[in-house]
Enzyme design. Structure first.
Site, PDB file in Angstrom:
ATOM      1  N   THR B  19      43.431  40.769  38.660  1.00 41.71           N
ATOM      2  CA  THR B  19      44.104  39.517  39.029  1.00 41.71           C
ATOM      3  C   THR B  19      44.137  39.322  40.544  1.00 41.71           C
ATOM      4  OG1 THR B  19      45.520  39.992  37.152  1.00 41.71           O
ATOM      5  CG2 THR B  19      46.190  38.185  38.568  1.00 41.71           C
ATOM      6  N   VAL B  20      44.630  40.329  41.259  1.00 44.04           N
ATOM      7  CA  VAL B  20      44.783  40.179  42.708  1.00 44.04           C
ATOM      8  C   VAL B  20      43.413  40.124  43.390  1.00 44.04           C
ATOM      9  CG1 VAL B  20      45.709  41.217  44.820  1.00 44.04           C
ATOM     10  CG2 VAL B  20      47.064  41.246  42.714  1.00 44.04           C
ATOM     11  N   LYS B 110      51.357  49.990  46.573  1.00 45.62           N
ATOM     12  CA  LYS B 110      52.667  50.574  46.880  1.00 45.62           C
ATOM     13  C   LYS B 110      52.817  51.993  46.345  1.00 45.62           C
ATOM     14  CE  LYS B 110      54.889  48.450  42.927  1.00 45.62           C
ATOM     15  NZ  LYS B 110      53.649  47.753  42.555  1.00 45.62           N
ATOM     16  N   GLU B 134      50.892  44.631  53.930  1.00 50.36           N
ATOM     17  CA  GLU B 134      51.966  43.641  53.683  1.00 50.36           C
ATOM     18  C   GLU B 134      52.162  43.369  52.198  1.00 50.36           C
ATOM     19  OE1 GLU B 134      54.903  42.018  54.398  1.00 50.36           O
ATOM     20  OE2 GLU B 134      54.012  41.594  56.357  1.00 50.36           O
ATOM     21  N   ILE B 141      56.114  37.723  50.487  1.00 45.69           N
ATOM     22  CA  ILE B 141      57.124  37.662  51.554  1.00 45.69           C
ATOM     23  C   ILE B 141      56.673  38.471  52.755  1.00 45.69           C
ATOM     24  CG2 ILE B 141      59.519  38.126  52.161  1.00 45.69           C
ATOM     25  CD1 ILE B 141      60.189  38.129  49.177  1.00 45.69           C
ATOM     26  N   GLY B 192      55.236  36.936  30.251  1.00 40.18           N
ATOM     27  CA  GLY B 192      54.334  37.673  31.129  1.00 40.18           C
ATOM     28  C   GLY B 192      55.016  38.237  32.365  1.00 40.18           C
ATOM     29  N   GLU B 195      55.713  43.847  31.637  1.00 37.35           N
ATOM     30  CA  GLU B 195      54.524  44.441  31.030  1.00 37.35           C
ATOM     31  C   GLU B 195      54.860  45.017  29.661  1.00 37.35           C
ATOM     32  OE1 GLU B 195      52.123  46.847  33.723  1.00 37.35           O
ATOM     33  OE2 GLU B 195      53.279  46.023  35.367  1.00 37.35           O
ATOM     34  N   ASP B 206      59.540  50.872  40.337  1.00 33.15           N
ATOM     35  CA  ASP B 206      58.768  49.944  41.167  1.00 33.15           C
ATOM     36  C   ASP B 206      59.570  49.562  42.414  1.00 33.15           C
ATOM     37  OD1 ASP B 206      56.581  47.683  41.398  1.00 33.15           O
ATOM     38  OD2 ASP B 206      58.508  46.655  41.541  1.00 33.15           O
ATOM     39  N   LYS B 210      58.982  50.466  46.689  1.00 30.67           N
ATOM     40  CA  LYS B 210      59.039  49.486  47.782  1.00 30.67           C
ATOM     41  C   LYS B 210      60.121  49.854  48.799  1.00 30.67           C
ATOM     42  CE  LYS B 210      57.332  45.933  44.626  1.00 30.67           C
ATOM     43  NZ  LYS B 210      57.795  44.985  43.575  1.00 30.67           N
TER      44      LYS B 210
END
Lengths: 431, 431
Positions: B19-20, B110, B134, B141, B192, B195, B206, B210
């Protein structure tokens, strides 16, 4: 690549020893060892330019004070000039002379950038120098660097902001305490949030300058302050705020910049925004900037828009950036980003929704009459509520759909000539 | 200084076409002419590394697809490697090999940075290369660049964030619609936002990764994911949310990093925050990071924490930055900022306020009994409300003052052995 013979000590001069200048000097001292770790170089403030060098300054060593610009401009050791004196002149001359002398610039001067940005940016470009100005917009909030760098992969379509703390404080008090404008202004003045002459704040000029700078960067096309439509908060009444609340809105002085296919719109005016919008929760003297762009979608940045140390914080972020550039011999790496030439629309060509209150004769056919004037001028009504009827006068509150401002103004002109319409008040745009 | 022989074309490789990766490729094409204007160089994606190069990828030219890492690492023309494949391996090996081969890195990884940040940053430092990330924290953000650069003049004392969209969506639905956890999770999965295996999100892992990354940058001292205390939202009930609301709080999964004189605290857990706090208004899948520092005071950054184009936006901000560094020959100018070695506290050594619900026998002396257990363990009570009495059982809701967590836990252990205490539930920290 870090240059082999990179400077271990970087000398700076501060122009101005007012509130912000003193704050910058303080951070230069306090953060000295951190800056060495962050950049590999030591920062030394060699001179502070003041009008009267014999006057003692709390917190600044006497030895660095000077009232002679030549001691700075002719000193080849000084690499960074930090301009925090404000105003157009002599700041502009000093900055251009410093650039010509090979120095890097950090400035907090929104007046200068919003009116003569092109000239000073061109001088920086010619010199291959840094000219950084994070502190010129929204105080401590990082917004210039995010717009220029972090969002570089986006097409930014809208920048909207509460970028004047004085007016946000006044409107917050009017909203929360039911104060009227004069009372809230008096309180803001007493607390030091408003200056003795509050014109630049309450008329939206200060916000307009910041919007000109942000629009220029966001849309990559120069917008100057005279191109920004500004309207202040002096006519906002406690009634307007109360009625807006009934409709689920709060009133904020908003800067709004949009990039449309027909040109750039930049304006500052009071606006009703939905009470659930993130900007609606930005209270007191806080500032916030809301940005919409194609890839990142919505983002908001909030923080202190003014004050000694918040402004000094933004200045020092830039100074550290310039130090890194000096160490790596890459000054000028992020230059002027106005590489397009887009037209700027007149306010009348822009579109808005409007909220307005009409006092009219309370007799049959008057509402139909008012509605048809609006309709004939292309203004359609989204909501209308009759608020009160007394002494033969009915008060109507109307919210329109989006309409070209020229058309709306035509309708207002017709109303002003109609005998059944007694008063039009509270004409405020709606987001 | 811009190097005279600076590259007019900069070649990049993208690792991963999920996706990314697809979003990044898309922006590289769509923003091509803008990047030339912004950096003076043309960006060309020469290769996209995938597992199966013969599989068609919507929106990506077949010619650039490869499943052979050597085609990238051994191509001297490729200057930037954009790693968006995720996971520790082979991403880590690829990044280190690419750095050794003189390439610059942009990554959104990450997991890798939160666990092996030191190793990859050291490899970048040794190579004098850029390693920008980033997109690894809070999606679109801008927060890494503001922490490293814009706030360089500050001592940052606290970073607090809603940095997981899945859990924020679930908690928002529980709060607004009165759903219980299972129902809200089911809806998040259907839309969606969650997951198939939601463990990493709902257990706070997660968010913990971060927070490790942000704490390292904010406090200039390495924090790794295993040092972060994490507690998820699976035990939060609709009752907890309802009671919290009665006290004027909302419940959020918060990451909290503090720099104290005794060491760094980094934790992720559900928390009651005042309904008027700016983070309380951050809803659905939005992320926000709140920062407190000595000079700038408070600032908040809000936006999309995930999603294809928001994440790609953050990646491309870094890519443009690296392009500027390549043009100006100054890669590595902002390197690892962990120049201190501060201790990280155990969770038991940190202090919190607590909200808890106790079901106890409804007879004389029980409240005194409970209060004295708390008091004997150094826990003082800020508020206590008796919510219900039925069937000989009373429900008490207690909010404590700030207390060392070890002491609080001792009191809980004693309660668990007391026959008059039937149940302790809803133990949630309070900001």
């Amino acid at each position: 690549m870090q240059s082999e013979n990179h400077k271990k000590t970087i000398y700076a001069a501060i122009l101005g020893a007012g509130t912000v200048g003193t704050g910058v000097y303080k951070l230069c001292q306090e953060m000295k060892s951190e800056f060495v770790q962050k950049t590999g170089a030591d920062l030394v403030v060699k001179k502070v330019l003041v009008r009267n060098a014999s006057k003692k300054r709390e917190g600044i060593e006497d030895a660095v004070l000077t009232d002679n610009w030549k001691e700075i401009i002719e000193d080849p050791e000084i690499d960074i000039v930090i301009e925090v004196m404000g105003g157009i002149e002599p700041a502009k001359t000093y900055i251009i002379e410093a650039l010509e002398a090979g120095k890097q610039i950090v400035t907090a001067n929104k007046d200068l950038l919003a009116e003569h940005g092109q000239e000073v940016m061109a001088a920086a470009e010619k010199a291959g120098a840094d000219l950084e100005f994070e502190a010129a917009v929204a105080g401590a909030i990082p917004i210039i660097r995010p717009l220029k760098q972090s969002m570089a992969g986006n097409r930014i379509s809208e920048v909207m902001g509460i970028v004047n703390g004085t007016t946000n404080y006044i409107l917050t008090k009017m909203s929360e305490k039911g104060m009227d404008y004069a009372e809230a202004l008096a309180q803001a003045t007493e607390l030091g949030y408003a200056e003795a002459d509050p014109t630049a704040d309450v008329e939206g000029y200060d916000a307009g300058r910041k919007m000109a700078i942000m629009a220029s960067i966001a849309f990559n096309s120069r917008v100057t302050f005279p191109q920004v439509y500004t309207e202040g908060i002096t006519k906002i009444s406690a009634d307007d705020i109360r009625y807006a609340k009934e409709f689920g809105y709060v009133i904020k002085l908003l800067g709004l910049a949009r990039n449309t296919p027909e040109g750039i719109e930049v304006k500052v005016h009071p606006m009703l925004i939905d009470e659930n919008h993130p900007l609606a929760g930005v209270k007191d003297a806080f500032n916030a900037v809301f940005v919409h762009a194609d890839a990142m979608d919505d983002a908001m940045f909030m923080g202190r828009g003014a004050g000694q140390m918040p402004t000094a914080s933004a200045v020092m972020g830039d100074v550290v950036d310039v130090m890194r550039n000096l160490v790596y011999n890459c000054c000028g790496r992020v230059g002027c980003s106005c590489y397009k030439q887009l037209p700027v629309k007149q306010i009348g060509e822009t579109k808005s929704k409007f909220f307005l209150r009409i006092h009219a004769q309370d007799k049959p056919g008057v509402l139909a009459n008012i509605a048809s004037v609006l309709g004939n001028n292309g203004v359609s009504i989204a909501q209308v509520v009759q608020k009160s009827r007394k002494g033969g006068i009915a008060e109507l509150v109307i919210i329109t759909d989006e309409v070209q401002e020229n058309n709306f103004n035509d309708a207002m002109t017709i109303f002003s000539g109609m005998s059944v319409v007694k008063e039009i008040s509270g004409v405020i745009r709606v987001y």
